[in-house]
Design an enzyme around this catalytic site. Structure first.
Site, mmCIF file in Angstrom:
data_model
loop_
_atom_site.group_PDB
_atom_site.id
_atom_site.type_symbol
_atom_site.label_atom_id
_atom_site.label_comp_id
_atom_site.label_asym_id
_atom_site.label_seq_id
_atom_site.Cartn_x
_atom_site.Cartn_y
_atom_site.Cartn_z
ATOM 1 N N LYS A 67 4.379 -5.526 -7.698
ATOM 2 C CA LYS A 67 5.678 -5.875 -7.117
ATOM 3 C C LYS A 67 5.623 -7.301 -6.563
ATOM 4 O O LYS A 67 6.555 -8.066 -6.726
ATOM 5 C CB LYS A 67 6.046 -4.905 -6.007
ATOM 6 C CG LYS A 67 7.263 -5.377 -5.273
ATOM 7 C CD LYS A 67 7.770 -4.387 -4.296
ATOM 8 C CE LYS A 67 8.824 -5.027 -3.423
ATOM 9 N NZ LYS A 67 8.223 -5.945 -2.447
ATOM 10 N N ASP A 68 4.513 -7.630 -5.907
ATOM 11 C CA ASP A 68 4.326 -9.001 -5.426
ATOM 12 C C ASP A 68 3.680 -9.794 -6.552
ATOM 13 O O ASP A 68 2.502 -10.155 -6.499
ATOM 14 C CB ASP A 68 3.454 -8.993 -4.166
ATOM 15 C CG ASP A 68 4.134 -8.265 -3.024
ATOM 16 O OD1 ASP A 68 5.233 -8.673 -2.634
ATOM 17 O OD2 ASP A 68 3.585 -7.255 -2.551
ATOM 18 N N GLN A 105 0.632 -15.855 7.275
ATOM 19 C CA GLN A 105 1.474 -15.850 6.077
ATOM 20 C C GLN A 105 2.950 -15.686 6.415
ATOM 21 O O GLN A 105 3.784 -15.564 5.527
ATOM 22 C CB GLN A 105 1.002 -14.801 5.066
ATOM 23 C CG GLN A 105 1.243 -13.351 5.446
ATOM 24 C CD GLN A 105 0.635 -12.386 4.439
ATOM 25 O OE1 GLN A 105 -0.578 -12.222 4.364
ATOM 26 N NE2 GLN A 105 1.471 -11.741 3.642
ATOM 27 N N SER A 136 8.819 -0.755 -0.486
ATOM 28 C CA SER A 136 8.401 -1.899 0.343
ATOM 29 C C SER A 136 8.454 -1.468 1.800
ATOM 30 O O SER A 136 9.359 -0.712 2.191
ATOM 31 C CB SER A 136 9.369 -3.069 0.127
ATOM 32 O OG SER A 136 9.230 -4.021 1.174
ATOM 33 N N SER A 137 7.516 -1.962 2.588
ATOM 34 C CA SER A 137 7.547 -1.639 4.016
ATOM 35 C C SER A 137 8.846 -2.151 4.632
ATOM 36 O O SER A 137 9.354 -1.592 5.598
ATOM 37 C CB SER A 137 6.359 -2.279 4.731
ATOM 38 O OG SER A 137 5.159 -1.834 4.144
ATOM 39 N N ARG A 138 9.387 -3.227 4.074
ATOM 40 C CA ARG A 138 10.601 -3.836 4.640
ATOM 41 C C ARG A 138 11.856 -3.001 4.369
ATOM 42 O O ARG A 138 12.887 -3.255 4.993
ATOM 43 C CB ARG A 138 10.767 -5.258 4.122
ATOM 44 C CG ARG A 138 9.719 -6.208 4.685
ATOM 45 C CD ARG A 138 9.966 -7.660 4.332
ATOM 46 N NE ARG A 138 9.122 -8.544 5.117
ATOM 47 C CZ ARG A 138 7.994 -9.112 4.665
ATOM 48 N NH1 ARG A 138 7.592 -8.903 3.431
ATOM 49 N NH2 ARG A 138 7.285 -9.905 5.454
ATOM 50 N N MET A 162 -0.762 -4.630 4.682
ATOM 51 C CA MET A 162 -0.324 -4.948 6.043
ATOM 52 C C MET A 162 0.156 -3.671 6.743
ATOM 53 O O MET A 162 0.851 -3.744 7.761
ATOM 54 C CB MET A 162 0.786 -6.001 6.016
ATOM 55 C CG MET A 162 0.301 -7.317 5.382
ATOM 56 S SD MET A 162 1.206 -8.776 5.890
ATOM 57 C CE MET A 162 2.837 -8.363 5.341
ATOM 58 N N GLY A 163 -0.223 -2.502 6.188
ATOM 59 C CA GLY A 163 0.103 -1.244 6.857
ATOM 60 C C GLY A 163 1.521 -0.763 6.584
ATOM 61 O O GLY A 163 2.199 -1.261 5.693
ATOM 62 N N HIS A 202 1.711 1.770 -1.714
ATOM 63 C CA HIS A 202 0.349 1.658 -1.171
ATOM 64 C C HIS A 202 -0.506 2.845 -1.598
ATOM 65 O O HIS A 202 -1.668 2.692 -1.973
ATOM 66 C CB HIS A 202 0.376 1.651 0.362
ATOM 67 C CG HIS A 202 1.026 0.456 0.976
ATOM 68 N ND1 HIS A 202 2.127 0.558 1.795
ATOM 69 C CD2 HIS A 202 0.718 -0.862 0.921
ATOM 70 C CE1 HIS A 202 2.475 -0.639 2.217
ATOM 71 N NE2 HIS A 202 1.642 -1.524 1.702
HETATM 72 O O1 PAF Z 1 0.754 -7.751 0.016
HETATM 73 C C1 PAF Z 1 0.396 -7.690 1.217
HETATM 74 O O2 PAF Z 1 0.571 -6.680 1.902
HETATM 75 C C2 PAF Z 1 -0.236 -8.903 1.864
HETATM 76 O O3 PAF Z 1 0.321 -10.080 1.405
HETATM 77 C C3 PAF Z 1 -1.772 -8.933 1.725
HETATM 78 C C4 PAF Z 1 -2.197 -9.036 0.284
HETATM 79 C C5 PAF Z 1 -2.364 -7.682 2.345
HETATM 80 C C6 PAF Z 1 -2.333 -10.148 2.461
HETATM 81 O O4 PAF Z 1 -2.002 -10.126 3.808
#
Ligand code: PAF
Length: 296
Positions: free
Chosen positions: A158-159, A70, A194-196, A39-40, A46
């Site tokens: 992580k996810d 989502q 994490s981006s957050r 999601m950038g 990443h």
């Molecule tokens: O992990 C993420 O960044 C998102 O959940 C994904 C897998 C790109 C789906 O939108």
């Protein structure tokens, strides 16, 4: 494509049709294609996925799409950090070939109404607090697989629940994609990348460090012989609740394959948590008894 079938410099593609056509050319040229869905707002996590993709494939596509379906209605879709120019530079730096950054209208045109649900695995943990979240994830990941047609796709561990759900979907729907999970990257202070994390104020950041600290303490208790869920979870809660700015959403000990809660660690268990730090929701986990089934 060059003569050898590689791309000459990084391309940014916004249209689904153009991405499909390029994927077709890459596949016809016999090149191996890797997708890193994101999601950038790239961070080291990443970039580690992109480097792994670079090692494993001839052509690396990274998707950047903040997927509205989502996010729940009161979640951070609007404020999610976005900067395609920054992402473009970072991706180019690690040798990515294509940045696929479609608009919401490209991905979900008027009349869109098809969704994918991985039923059981989507229910516990994050699924409980975020109804519809994993349905949105599974749907967009399947769409990205159909558009980019990768031989392999790389996700962060992580996810953890997300990775398990994607693997289940690939198995259940007979998708011809190899799913690779990569270890969580931590920042120097121990917080999972994490981006957050960019939402956190300095005080919140200090409070957030109770999360890796709590997981480390649980791991130490486990290494010292503790197997029962109760003392492990209690230690995690105690460590995180010692901070003013934190609020635990869940802390659970689960079977690492089914995500069903367990009373004790038999061979391996997943200790997973979600914690609010101010208005930021962070997740993290540790596998007690080894790094578990998601590596590779
Ligand atoms: O992990 C993420 O960044 C998102 O959940 C994904 C897998 C790109 C789906 O939108």
């Amino acid at each position: 494509l060059s003569r050898g079938g590689a791309l000459l410099s990084m391309r940014v593609i916004r249209a689904v049709g153009e991405m499909r056509q390029l994927a077709e050319e890459i596949r016809s040229a016999g090149r191996r294609l890797a997708l890193v869905p994101t999601m950038g707002w790239f961070h080291e996590g990443h970039l580690s996925l992109m480097r792994e993709a670079r090692r494993r494939a001839d052509v690396v596509v990274v998707s950047v799409f903040v997927n509205p379906i989502q996010f729940g209605p009161r979640e951070d879709y609007d404020r999610y950090p976005r900067d395609l120019e920054r992402d473009r530079r970072l991706a180019e730096g690690v040798g990515v070939d294509v940045l696929f950054a479609p608009s919401v209208e490209e991905m979900y045109p008027r009349g869109y109404q098809t969704f994918v649900e991985v039923a059981e695995l989507s229910r516990p943990l994050c699924g409980q607090a975020r109804p519809g979240h994993f349905r949105g994830v599974a749907t967009v990941v399947l769409k990205l697989f159909n558009i980019v047609r990768p031989h392999l796709a790389i996700f962060g561990q992580k996810d953890y629940q997300q990775l398990l759900i994607v693997r289940r979907m690939v198995e259940d729907l007979n998708l011809d994609v190899e799913v690779v999970g990569m270890p969580t990257v931590r920042e120097p202070d121990g917080l999972a990348a994490s981006s957050r994390n960019s939402y956190l104020s300095p005080a919140e950041r200090r409070a957030a460090l109770s999360i890796p600290r709590a997981l480390q303490r649980a791991q130490r208790l486990y290494q010292e012989g503790t197997r029962e869920a109760r003392p492990l979870l209690k230690e995690v809660r105690r460590t995180i609740e010692a901070e003013d700015l934190t609020e635990i959403e869940y802390v659970r000990l689960c079977d690492p394959q089914t995500l069903q809660e367990v009373e004790r660690v038999d061979r391996q268990a997943l200790l997973a948590l979600a914690v609010w730090v101010g208005t930021t929701r962070l997740i993290d986990h540790v596998i007690l008894g080894g790094e578990g089934p998601c590596s590779g």
